[in-house]
Motif scaffolding. Structure first.
Motif, PDB file in Angstrom:
ATOM      1  N   UNK A  70      36.934  15.616  14.404  1.00  0.00           N
ATOM      2  CA  UNK A  70      37.043  15.200  12.997  1.00  0.00           C
ATOM      3  C   UNK A  70      36.153  13.983  12.773  1.00  0.00           C
ATOM      4  N   UNK A 115      32.604  14.915  12.809  1.00  0.00           N
ATOM      5  CA  UNK A 115      32.182  15.532  11.546  1.00  0.00           C
ATOM      6  C   UNK A 115      31.900  14.466  10.493  1.00  0.00           C
ATOM      7  N   UNK A 116      32.790  13.484  10.400  1.00  0.00           N
ATOM      8  CA  UNK A 116      32.568  12.407   9.433  1.00  0.00           C
ATOM      9  C   UNK A 116      31.281  11.646   9.774  1.00  0.00           C
ATOM     10  N   UNK A 159      28.371  13.716   8.781  1.00  0.00           N
ATOM     11  CA  UNK A 159      28.259  13.672   7.326  1.00  0.00           C
ATOM     12  C   UNK A 159      27.635  12.375   6.861  1.00  0.00           C
ATOM     13  N   UNK A 215      23.928  12.330   7.596  1.00  0.00           N
ATOM     14  CA  UNK A 215      23.171  13.196   6.684  1.00  0.00           C
ATOM     15  C   UNK A 215      23.001  12.514   5.327  1.00  0.00           C
ATOM     16  N   UNK A 216      24.086  11.954   4.816  1.00  0.00           N
ATOM     17  CA  UNK A 216      24.004  11.255   3.530  1.00  0.00           C
ATOM     18  C   UNK A 216      23.022  10.102   3.610  1.00  0.00           C
ATOM     19  N   UNK A 254      19.963  10.415   0.983  1.00  0.00           N
ATOM     20  CA  UNK A 254      20.162   9.903  -0.369  1.00  0.00           C
ATOM     21  C   UNK A 254      19.231   8.716  -0.592  1.00  0.00           C
ATOM     22  N   UNK A 258      36.061   2.653  -3.697  1.00  0.00           N
ATOM     23  CA  UNK A 258      36.079   3.980  -3.094  1.00  0.00           C
ATOM     24  C   UNK A 258      35.224   4.966  -3.885  1.00  0.00           C
ATOM     25  N   UNK A 259      35.206   4.796  -5.218  1.00  0.00           N
ATOM     26  CA  UNK A 259      34.532   5.795  -6.047  1.00  0.00           C
ATOM     27  C   UNK A 259      33.114   5.378  -6.420  1.00  0.00           C
ATOM     28  N   UNK A 302      29.919   5.850  -5.745  1.00  0.00           N
ATOM     29  CA  UNK A 302      28.876   6.634  -5.090  1.00  0.00           C
ATOM     30  C   UNK A 302      29.295   7.121  -3.721  1.00  0.00           C
ATOM     31  N   UNK A 303      28.377   7.835  -3.091  1.00  0.00           N
ATOM     32  CA  UNK A 303      28.673   8.392  -1.770  1.00  0.00           C
ATOM     33  C   UNK A 303      28.821   7.267  -0.746  1.00  0.00           C
ATOM     34  N   UNK A 347      32.301   5.955  -0.971  1.00  0.00           N
ATOM     35  CA  UNK A 347      33.218   6.985  -0.468  1.00  0.00           C
ATOM     36  C   UNK A 347      33.215   7.056   1.044  1.00  0.00           C
ATOM     37  N   UNK A 348      32.023   7.168   1.639  1.00  0.00           N
ATOM     38  CA  UNK A 348      31.971   7.321   3.098  1.00  0.00           C
ATOM     39  C   UNK A 348      32.435   6.045   3.791  1.00  0.00           C
ATOM     40  N   UNK A 390      36.183   5.965   3.532  1.00  0.00           N
ATOM     41  CA  UNK A 390      36.750   7.107   4.256  1.00  0.00           C
ATOM     42  C   UNK A 390      36.734   6.844   5.759  1.00  0.00           C
TER      43      UNK A 390
END
Lengths: 561, 201
Positions: free
Chosen positions: B40, B43-44, B47, B50-51, B55, B129-130, B132-133, B136-137, B140
């Motif tokens: 898990x 995977x994060x 992710x 990749x971002x 971006x 938290x909100x 942009x990516x 968020x990441x 998270x």
């Protein structure tokens, strides 16, 4: 070594824990007996199979005419979403887990799974997340409509504006299903690694246990990727983050990677145990050892490894760079080698054998035929130019239904009939079984073959209405679909009436070789009075070598029955 | 195939009861679970990578980057606690219960300090938290890891409490070993996380 024959031991009362009811009521308790849990899994899964099947028949009813007249288009979207989700997460996974739960400890000579309470907890999550998914039919806005992939940005739409909507319930159900699967996987891997009977080395383990091990390793390594993707999607939906929302700078294709990194290997989680059933059943009914046993079992592990590097073949049309498409086309083609090894071995096992065409053998042969067909269309779909041509058409739908119904469901039926006498202590009715096979085999081909020409003609999947030129094949497919619905009736009748009224089954009705056939039917609570000491490999048909050292009753099988 | 091929590493305690066997396999099962859990995080991490590489306007408007000094102190404390818990475990093996309790409590204190530092950092950040990516990441990854640290401290609390039960923990204990292994796991994850988020800016 004891002198007491295992055969002579009367079946002890089937109480899963002290004071538990020893009748049908035990199936409604938090039993920790792997055999009770196995049957709980199988029956629960079958109920969901019927629900998913009803949804499919409504869809086929809709598609029997070109116009969208039976159900609304949004209802149709919900139908195919829920059909796929139920069939994968609540029928195939649980039913295969149930069969593995029942059989693996018996086959490796263990008294139970490594963690019996964890096992029970993993099962009881199934009705919980099943209910969660069913509830979504009754909430405002209805169930998820984004397909079983739940691709964003489609899955991020929330027309009702409610926090509790179909998509959120869908994600919670899938996440719980993941928790249950991980619990099961930890249990299976530990059991197979640590609890084999003395003398049962790796290459004396039945092929089915190898396939379960291979499949559960995929669960352990692949499922967390889906969990990660699902958590991020859930946060996007509920907490306002923008991981996958392209309008806010997110990357929807990343979700596709997360999803397929697990969900393609998930197909191997489904098909590998079915390969195990084939490997167990063909030798028994052909009276020959499994051809190339070591190649067959090692090829399962090779499939596990390769399954981790093929997922992008679901994304050829997702703007994937061409070097990546070439790479994944190559790895996808490669995976047909270990599966080909298996198909070759099964054909060689059956070849020249003294075939006994009982119901399990019929289903296994039918499943093998369907798998071969699905494998061929699978290689076609693995090729980038062909896949781009039929992407998102009924050709894809036809391919995976041959895998999932033709091979998997028929394999599951084969296994249920084969081990039914062991599980219940009763024989099923052969005539009803053969009728069931005939209806299923004809239904599968009638329903799913027409999808291939339809796909080649260009009919897209997931549509409620279509051009009238596609009507001919669709009518045939719908009739096949209804036939498949009918085919479950003799099965249900057979299972219920045989369990209640069937002829008493002996310990080894098929003259099969295996630890599970040395103990009474149904097996007593802790399976083995004395843990067997294994002295030879599985599938010793015709070799007259004893399987275990401490079974003074000697070889129970005779070749002249 | 030779019939004398009885592998001595195989399970041969067939006479034991099912309850007994469950005791024996718990550590194996726990390690299998941790392997799965690490995927898990993997995977994060993938992710995030990749971002970060794809971006273009990665940091939200008005954010210059992340302060490294406090998180570095936090990191040092958390990594050191892995050694402390190792000594606690050694004390337990030598049946020195008070030594075990002292070092175990120190581990818990260091874990709590880490969580406190994390909370202070979160409250001082100019993005949410909100946002942009990136936002968020960031939340998270640190939040999901923080949940694991919290779980670790809670487990340690339970193990500490159990050490006061009479006749407990004679000759080592699965719960202690598993908690300690979990703590090392959480530690290693943090090192990767720290490098990804704070060092690679």
């Amino acid at each position: 070594m004891s002198n007491a024959s295992l055969e002579a031991i009367a079946a002890k009362s089937g109480q899963p824990f002290p004071g538990a009811p020893n009748n049908w009521q035990r199936f409604f308790t938090f039993s920790t007996d792997h055999k009770v849990i196995g049957i709980q899994y199988i029956v629960t899964a079958f109920v969901f199979f019927l629900i998913g099947g009803l949804l499919a028949m409504v869809m086929r009813g809709e598609l029997i005419t070109p116009e969208a007249d039976l159900v609304d288009r949004t209802v149709y979207n919900a139908l195919f979403t829920m059909h796929g989700t139920i069939m994968l997460f609540m029928w195939t996974f649980p039913v295969l887990n149930g069969l593995a739960n029942y059989l693996v400890p018996l086959m490796i000579g263990a008294r139970d799974m490594a963690f019996p309470r964890l096992n029970a907890a993993a099962f009881w999550l199934v009705p919980i997340f099943g209910t969660l998914l069913m509830v979504s039919f009754f909430i405002p806005g209805g169930p998820s409509q984004s397909g079983w992939w739940a691709y964003p940005p489609v899955s991020l739409q929330n027309p009702t504006g409610n926090l509790i909507n179909g998509q959120v319930l869908w994600l919670l159900a899938v996440a719980l299903s993941g928790v249950s699967s991980i619990m099961g996987a930890v249990n299976f891997v530990t059991t197979i690694f640590r609890m084999r009977a003395p003398g049962m080395g790796w290459f004396r383990m039945p092929a089915f246990c190898w396939t379960v091990l291979s499949a559960q390793i995929i669960q352990l390594v692949g499922l967390p990727a889906l969990t990660a993707g699902a958590v991020m999607l859930l946060l996007d939906l509920t907490a306002g983050t923008s991981f996958f929302d392209p309008a806010k700078g997110g990357d929807p294709v990343l979700y596709q990677h997360f999803f397929w990194f697990y969900s393609h290997p998930a197909v191997y989680v489904i098909i590998l145990p079915v390969f195990g059933f084939f490997s167990e059943i063909f030798p028994v009914y052909a009276r020959k050892p499994l051809f190339g046993y070591k190649f067959v079992v090692v090829s399962s592990l090779i499939i596990t490894i390769l399954s981790a590097v093929v997922w992008v073949h679901h994304m050829y049309a997702s703007g994937t760079p061409s070097w990546m498409r070439m790479l994944f086309m190559f790895s996808t083609m490669l995976i047909s080698v270990p599966t080909g090894v298996k198909v070759f071995a099964w054909v060689a096992t059956v070849w020249g054998g003294k075939l006994r065409l009982d119901t399990p053998m019929l289903f296994a042969l039918g499943g093998l035929v369907c798998f071969l067909f699905a494998g061929i269309t699978g290689v076609m779909l693995g090729a980038v130019p062909f896949d781009i041509h039929v992407n998102n058409t009924y050709f894809v739908v036809g391919h995976f239904h041959y895998v999932i119904y033709g091979a998997t469901v028929m394999g599951v039926y084969a296994a249920i009939y084969h081990w039914f006498p062991k599980m219940t202590g009763r024989m099923y009715y052969e005539g009803l079984g053969k009728l069931h096979f005939a209806l299923t085999f004809i239904g599968v081909n009638l329903n799913f073959f027409p999808m291939h020409p339809l796909g080649l003609m260009g009919m897209p999947r997931r549509v409620a209405s279509y051009d009238p030129e596609f009507a001919y094949w669709n009518v045939i497919a719908s009739l096949g679909g209804f036939l498949l619905g009918v085919s479950t009736l003799p099965f249900i009748l057979n299972m219920i009436s045989s369990w209640v009224l069937g002829k008493q089954a002996p310990a080894n009705p098929w003259n099969a070789i295996g630890l599970e056939w040395l103990i009474p039917s149904p097996p007593p609570v802790e399976n083995f009075e004395e843990i067997p000491i294994v002295v030879s490999g599985p599938y010793g048909y015709g070799s007259h070598e004893p399987l275990v050292a401490n079974n003074p009753a000697g070889e129970l099988i005779s070749e002249h029955s | 195939m030779s019939t004398a091929n009885l592998d001595p590493t195989l399970n041969t305690h067939g006479a034991h009861t099912a309850e007994h066997e469950e005791e024996d396999h718990r550590m194996f099962g726990f390690i299998v679970f941790l392997l799965s859990e690490s995927v898990i995080f993997l995977s994060f991490f993938i992710g995030y990578t990749v971002y970060k590489t794809n971006i273009t306007d990665w940091l939200p408007a008005g954010v210059e980057g992340l302060e490294v000094r406090e998180p570095l102190i936090n990191t040092i404390v958390l990594v050191s606690s892995s050694f402390v818990i190792y000594f606690a475990e050694r004390f337990l093996r030598k049946e020195n219960l008070w030594g075990f309790r002292a070092f175990w409590l120190l581990t818990m204190a260091m874990g709590s300090f880490f969580l406190y530092g994390q909370a202070v950092e979160w409250m001082g950040l100019p993005f949410g938290f909100t946002d942009g990516v990136f936002g968020g990441t960031f939340y998270l990854l640190t939040g999901f890891h923080g949940l694991h640290v919290m779980t670790g401290v809670l487990l340690q609390g339970i193990m500490l409490g159990r050490s006061f039960l009479p006749n407990n923990y004679a000759g080592g204990e699965f719960g202690v070993e598993a908690t300690s292994l979990f703590w090392h796991f959480v530690d290693v994850i943090w090192i990767v996380l720290f490098i990804l988020i704070y060092v690679w800016q």
